[in-house]
Design a protein around this motif. Sequence first.
Motif, mmCIF file in Angstrom:
data_model
loop_
_atom_site.group_PDB
_atom_site.id
_atom_site.type_symbol
_atom_site.label_atom_id
_atom_site.label_comp_id
_atom_site.label_asym_id
_atom_site.label_seq_id
_atom_site.Cartn_x
_atom_site.Cartn_y
_atom_site.Cartn_z
ATOM 1 N N ALA A 350 0.812 -1.217 0.000
ATOM 2 C CA ALA A 350 0.000 0.000 0.000
ATOM 3 C C ALA A 350 0.847 1.271 0.000
ATOM 4 O O ALA A 350 0.403 2.307 -0.504
ATOM 5 N N HIS A 351 2.063 1.196 0.539
ATOM 6 C CA HIS A 351 2.815 2.429 0.784
ATOM 7 C C HIS A 351 4.121 2.522 0.012
ATOM 8 O O HIS A 351 4.875 3.478 0.211
ATOM 9 N N ASN A 352 4.413 1.543 -0.855
ATOM 10 C CA ASN A 352 5.625 1.612 -1.660
ATOM 11 C C ASN A 352 5.276 1.762 -3.128
ATOM 12 O O ASN A 352 4.314 1.156 -3.609
ATOM 13 N N PRO A 353 6.063 2.553 -3.867
ATOM 14 C CA PRO A 353 5.862 2.612 -5.313
ATOM 15 C C PRO A 353 6.169 1.255 -5.936
ATOM 16 O O PRO A 353 6.976 0.483 -5.421
ATOM 17 N N GLN A 354 5.530 0.970 -7.051
ATOM 18 C CA GLN A 354 5.627 -0.359 -7.630
ATOM 19 C C GLN A 354 7.052 -0.720 -8.037
ATOM 20 O O GLN A 354 7.448 -1.881 -7.953
ATOM 21 N N HIS A 355 7.849 0.273 -8.455
ATOM 22 C CA HIS A 355 9.201 -0.061 -8.886
ATOM 23 C C HIS A 355 10.093 -0.486 -7.718
ATOM 24 O O HIS A 355 11.182 -1.016 -7.939
ATOM 25 N N ARG A 356 9.641 -0.256 -6.462
ATOM 26 C CA ARG A 356 10.438 -0.638 -5.301
ATOM 27 C C ARG A 356 9.746 -1.734 -4.489
ATOM 28 O O ARG A 356 10.159 -2.061 -3.377
ATOM 29 N N LEU A 357 8.711 -2.320 -5.058
ATOM 30 C CA LEU A 357 7.889 -3.256 -4.297
ATOM 31 C C LEU A 357 8.659 -4.498 -3.866
ATOM 32 O O LEU A 357 8.552 -4.947 -2.729
ATOM 33 N N SER A 358 9.446 -5.073 -4.769
ATOM 34 C CA SER A 358 10.121 -6.320 -4.409
ATOM 35 C C SER A 358 11.165 -6.105 -3.332
ATOM 36 O O SER A 358 11.366 -6.964 -2.466
ATOM 37 N N THR A 359 11.853 -4.958 -3.363
ATOM 38 C CA THR A 359 12.828 -4.659 -2.313
ATOM 39 C C THR A 359 12.132 -4.547 -0.964
ATOM 40 O O THR A 359 12.588 -5.108 0.032
ATOM 41 N N ALA A 360 11.014 -3.821 -0.937
ATOM 42 C CA ALA A 360 10.263 -3.669 0.309
ATOM 43 C C ALA A 360 9.714 -5.004 0.790
ATOM 44 O O ALA A 360 9.766 -5.324 1.984
ATOM 45 N N THR A 361 9.197 -5.806 -0.141
ATOM 46 C CA THR A 361 8.648 -7.111 0.221
ATOM 47 C C THR A 361 9.724 -8.008 0.825
ATOM 48 O O THR A 361 9.491 -8.708 1.803
ATOM 49 N N GLY A 362 10.930 -7.985 0.236
ATOM 50 C CA GLY A 362 12.017 -8.786 0.776
ATOM 51 C C GLY A 362 12.386 -8.377 2.192
ATOM 52 O O GLY A 362 12.634 -9.228 3.055
ATOM 53 N N LEU A 363 12.427 -7.076 2.436
ATOM 54 C CA LEU A 363 12.736 -6.603 3.791
ATOM 55 C C LEU A 363 11.668 -7.038 4.782
ATOM 56 O O LEU A 363 11.968 -7.502 5.888
ATOM 57 N N VAL A 364 10.397 -6.888 4.397
ATOM 58 C CA VAL A 364 9.303 -7.292 5.279
ATOM 59 C C VAL A 364 9.368 -8.793 5.554
ATOM 60 O O VAL A 364 9.230 -9.237 6.697
ATOM 61 N N ASN A 365 9.611 -9.571 4.513
ATOM 62 C CA ASN A 365 9.626 -11.024 4.664
ATOM 63 C C ASN A 365 10.740 -11.481 5.591
ATOM 64 O O ASN A 365 10.623 -12.502 6.266
ATOM 65 N N ALA A 366 11.833 -10.717 5.637
ATOM 66 C CA ALA A 366 12.949 -11.083 6.509
ATOM 67 C C ALA A 366 12.566 -11.011 7.986
ATOM 68 O O ALA A 366 13.135 -11.739 8.811
ATOM 69 N N GLY A 367 11.600 -10.156 8.322
ATOM 70 C CA GLY A 367 11.264 -9.959 9.733
ATOM 71 C C GLY A 367 10.863 -11.228 10.442
ATOM 72 O O GLY A 367 11.376 -11.546 11.526
ATOM 73 N N GLY A 368 9.939 -11.995 9.860
ATOM 74 C CA GLY A 368 9.464 -13.215 10.504
ATOM 75 C C GLY A 368 10.524 -14.277 10.618
ATOM 76 O O GLY A 368 10.544 -15.054 11.587
#
Length: 441
Positions: A350-368
């Motif tokens: 919801a809060h990241n531009p699409q061109h940076r989505l995979s980078t943000a997703t990878g960071l989020v996924n690392a948390g768990g």
Amino acid sequence: MEASRAPSVRAWIIWTVGVAAYVLSIANRSSLSAVGVEAADRFSADASTLSMFAVLQLGVYALMQVPVGILLDRHGARPIMTIGLVLMCVGQLVMAFSPNVGVAIAARMLLGAGDAALFPSVLRLVSTWYSAQRAPLMAQLTGTVGQCGQLISLIPLPILLHATSWEVAFATLAGTAGVFAIVVFLIVRNHPPTVTADVSVNTDTGAIRIVKSSFDLRQSLGEAWQNPGTRLGFWSHFTTPFAGTAFIMLWGVPFLTAGEGQSREVASVITTLFVLFGMALGPVLGTLSGRHPLHRSYGLVLPTIGLQFVVWMTVILWPGQAPMWLLVVLVFALATGGPASMIAFDHARAHNPQHRLSTATGLVNAGGFISALIVIFAIGLLLDLQGAGSPENYTLDAFRIAFLAQVPLWLLGSIFIVRGRTAVHRKIGLKPPKKPKNSDA
């Protein structure tokens, strides 16, 4: 229009083969969850060493996500799934005949590398064989059906092990993975014959996005982390699933049998309920997250964390062994963590531009993964420090103290979730901007 047509029979066949392979990968991933005591006896492993099986396996799984995404973009799902299944086959075969704990841990790391290829590959098949309207539903269905793999590791695998031997049980898993590697190679195709190339997909979260990974890779991690939605997603994913992961992957069955005095059969039923609860709660929390996007943190994520904390503390402080109803409530509370963790990716999207989505997703996924690794190892370490590091020395009191390792992570994550939500609301204008420190206003 083509996008609105019903999926072809071939699309259903390919998805069925793909999701069956994913079910097998989940079964392999959690194959030590119900036989942890037997693994400790076989390899003469103390609790800290036993925890390293899961820690290093999950660590390799997490590290392989970016390389797998790059390879998927270049080569498509069919070869990557085949290689992943071959790696799992080799890993389980090595596990079956490991002469010592070092080789066994290496086998689990190899298994983690193979497992990392399956879910992103199946999501890629969903995006290439199904319409844009149907793909999100198929992605959710893939994740839900895949959790059935945990049932295989919790029920048939221990039965097979006790009826035969360690070698036969794990060699059977290896052989099944080898057979599926052949089936996938023969049946799965990267895209329909009417399409000349794959679409680019970069996700392991259940969200289908058409992005250019090569472009995303040029974005720095710092840029993604500076976005408050990424940070809120990271801490949401960090805090919600680790208790359930630690319980189902390694410490749940030893706690229920050696600690709470339940039979192995009852422990299998309780851990099976964990899986079933999670499968049932997923659509519920997903629907609520979609309907109430401004209340995800306070309405869903933090209550989930609070429920896990309260129920775990009740079990820990209960005089004597906990009654059956309380253990069922415990696994229900833990089962909320997985579905709640998926809300983290809603924040990133919801809060990241699409061109940076995979980078943000990878960071989020690392948390768990980070929190799960910390807790799994910390529980084993605390058992060792109490002199309860081997199955014959496990006690209920030792487990109670060891499971307190979860509390600091719940508290830390909750604090940063509150801070992250405030930052997100400032970004979207729901809260006034933060005043400068030197402002006199």
